[in-house]
Design an enzyme around this catalytic site. Sequence first.
Site, PDB file in Angstrom:
ATOM      1  N   ARG A  54       0.838  -1.214   0.000  1.00  0.00           N
ATOM      2  CA  ARG A  54       0.000   0.000   0.000  1.00  0.00           C
ATOM      3  C   ARG A  54       0.865   1.253   0.000  1.00  0.00           C
ATOM      4  O   ARG A  54       0.691   2.090  -0.873  1.00  0.00           O
ATOM      5  CB  ARG A  54      -1.025  -0.041   1.148  1.00  0.00           C
ATOM      6  CG  ARG A  54      -1.976   1.124   1.153  1.00  0.00           C
ATOM      7  CD  ARG A  54      -3.355   0.806   1.755  1.00  0.00           C
ATOM      8  NE  ARG A  54      -3.348  -0.158   2.838  1.00  0.00           N
ATOM      9  CZ  ARG A  54      -2.907   0.080   4.071  1.00  0.00           C
ATOM     10  NH1 ARG A  54      -2.451   1.284   4.386  1.00  0.00           N
ATOM     11  NH2 ARG A  54      -2.921  -0.860   4.989  1.00  0.00           N
ATOM     12  N   TYR A 106     -12.998  22.027 -12.577  1.00  0.00           N
ATOM     13  CA  TYR A 106     -13.462  20.656 -12.744  1.00  0.00           C
ATOM     14  C   TYR A 106     -14.638  20.430 -11.782  1.00  0.00           C
ATOM     15  O   TYR A 106     -14.482  20.524 -10.569  1.00  0.00           O
ATOM     16  CB  TYR A 106     -12.331  19.666 -12.477  1.00  0.00           C
ATOM     17  CG  TYR A 106     -12.797  18.246 -12.599  1.00  0.00           C
ATOM     18  CD1 TYR A 106     -13.115  17.719 -13.846  1.00  0.00           C
ATOM     19  CD2 TYR A 106     -12.975  17.449 -11.477  1.00  0.00           C
ATOM     20  CE1 TYR A 106     -13.593  16.426 -13.957  1.00  0.00           C
ATOM     21  CE2 TYR A 106     -13.443  16.149 -11.595  1.00  0.00           C
ATOM     22  CZ  TYR A 106     -13.745  15.653 -12.835  1.00  0.00           C
ATOM     23  OH  TYR A 106     -14.221  14.378 -12.945  1.00  0.00           O
ATOM     24  N   ASP A 179      -4.123  22.517 -10.496  1.00  0.00           N
ATOM     25  CA  ASP A 179      -4.589  21.396 -11.327  1.00  0.00           C
ATOM     26  C   ASP A 179      -4.153  21.729 -12.747  1.00  0.00           C
ATOM     27  O   ASP A 179      -4.732  22.587 -13.405  1.00  0.00           O
ATOM     28  CB  ASP A 179      -6.112  21.271 -11.218  1.00  0.00           C
ATOM     29  CG  ASP A 179      -6.677  20.141 -12.071  1.00  0.00           C
ATOM     30  OD1 ASP A 179      -5.962  19.658 -12.975  1.00  0.00           O
ATOM     31  OD2 ASP A 179      -7.847  19.750 -11.852  1.00  0.00           O
ATOM     32  N   LYS A 204      -6.023  11.703 -18.197  1.00  0.00           N
ATOM     33  CA  LYS A 204      -6.163  12.535 -19.387  1.00  0.00           C
ATOM     34  C   LYS A 204      -4.877  12.483 -20.214  1.00  0.00           C
ATOM     35  O   LYS A 204      -4.531  11.429 -20.711  1.00  0.00           O
ATOM     36  CB  LYS A 204      -6.566  13.951 -18.960  1.00  0.00           C
ATOM     37  CG  LYS A 204      -7.682  13.985 -17.889  1.00  0.00           C
ATOM     38  CD  LYS A 204      -9.009  13.444 -18.398  1.00  0.00           C
ATOM     39  CE  LYS A 204     -10.035  13.216 -17.290  1.00  0.00           C
ATOM     40  NZ  LYS A 204     -10.330  14.348 -16.429  1.00  0.00           N
TER      41      LYS A 204
HETATM   42  C1  PLP Z   1     -10.772  14.561 -15.145  1.00  0.00           C
HETATM   43  C2  PLP Z   1     -10.299  15.703 -14.351  1.00  0.00           C
HETATM   44  C3  PLP Z   1     -10.158  15.609 -12.962  1.00  0.00           C
HETATM   45  C4  PLP Z   1     -10.534  14.346 -12.204  1.00  0.00           C
HETATM   46  O1  PLP Z   1      -9.688  13.290 -12.555  1.00  0.00           O
HETATM   47  P1  PLP Z   1     -10.130  11.735 -12.484  1.00  0.00           P
HETATM   48  O2  PLP Z   1      -8.916  11.040 -12.956  1.00  0.00           O
HETATM   49  O3  PLP Z   1     -11.316  11.577 -13.378  1.00  0.00           O
HETATM   50  O4  PLP Z   1     -10.466  11.447 -11.078  1.00  0.00           O
HETATM   51  C5  PLP Z   1      -9.676  16.715 -12.272  1.00  0.00           C
HETATM   52  N1  PLP Z   1      -9.351  17.854 -12.921  1.00  0.00           N
HETATM   53  C6  PLP Z   1      -9.466  17.977 -14.249  1.00  0.00           C
HETATM   54  C7  PLP Z   1      -9.085  19.252 -14.905  1.00  0.00           C
HETATM   55  C8  PLP Z   1      -9.950  16.909 -15.009  1.00  0.00           C
HETATM   56  O5  PLP Z   1     -10.082  17.044 -16.333  1.00  0.00           O
END
Ligand code: PLP
Length: 385
Positions: A54, A106, A179, A204
């Site tokens: 973990r 998001y 982010d 992504k």
């Molecule tokens: C998709 C996304 C998230 C969340 O990510 P997950 O991998 O789906 O949990 C957060 N911020 C942005 C900008 C995103 O496009």
Amino acid sequence: MVMRSNDDHPATKAAQALGDIEPITKSVTPPLYPATTYQRDADNQYRNGRVYGRPHNPTFETAERLLTALEGGAASLLFSSGMAAASAAFLALRPGDHVVAPEVMYWGLRNWLKGAMTEWGLTVSFVDAADTGAFARAIEPGRTKLVWLETPSNPTWAISDIAAIAKLAHAAGARVAVDSTVATPILTQPIALGADLVMHSGTKYLNGHSDVIAGTLTTARIDEYWERIQLVRSNVGAILGTFEAWLLQRGMRTLHIRVERASQSALRIAEHFASHPLVAEVLYPGLPGFAGHELARQQMSGGFGGMLSIRVKGGEAAAITVAAETRLWKRATSLGGVESLIEHRQSVEGPTSPVPPDLLRLSVGIEHADDLIGDMEQALAIAHR
Ligand SMILES: *Cc1c(COP(=O)(O)O)cnc(C)c1O
């Protein structure tokens, strides 16, 4: 002369995943370590530093070290999703702490902050992502512990001034987390601009093939906050699977060419539809008429990213018809994959969404841009027939 690997361009580091050769087999790709536990030394020590699956998995380390190099950070951690990574950054704060975040961001994270994290004890102020003055007014010295940014921010692609907001936050004793999912480490390096923490939904662009859910955090320095984040990942068990971690490092090897291609195509598509008679507005940081364009030019290098939105003339019904009539643009949520996606955002976010009802979010993949433009043209024509 022997060139040091530190001198290599980021694209070179990524293509070779830092160039490690597995010492026993001489394999050019890293092995997968599915082990859930590690043997103790006979004298009761754990000299290799790994105890249990973990907290510790060597398969994570290839992607973590590569990401640290690309972001110019001190260390990175993989998580089971982008949401898990972001949540760890908030759970490592303390109840009572104040956070400033963008109003348009998001949506899953916005809802989590407004709901469960507020119940948990955070106080969150939401401000206009593009308005540095609004951040200045919302940050409370001594009380604000984290300023969360997302730039370009989903799905209007507003640009936040990382350097200016980091200065404001630091003067007030707060950290800045970005982010950077949409910008990718190719186009923006938030740590060089003053950020303390960088988050990615690895789902992504980092992975890029729409086949792994993953998240990452990269820190500018190892400190008590980072140690708390490590503990959250381990204690909550928000870890990635071994195979997913391996796939993630494989995806990251082509990050540069995918992001460059998507950015070039997105700019062409944005320019093509910007003055289109059936389109009300194109939102893309690469367009000179876009509100955040000048800031994006300073803060991003090598392109403006693969994400744009179009506002369709004729309102919500026309927008939904366009999404229904595209053949190549697949109707799906998510972004950053090799295949292009289209999405009517308000249908996903629901009635409380701040997103306009005529907005279609486009994630540009690596197909030929002419095909993507042609497909959009025919769908627009059907919607306005
Ligand atoms: C998709 C996304 C998230 C969340 O990510 P997950 O991998 O789906 O949990 C957060 N911020 C942005 C900008 C995103 O496009």
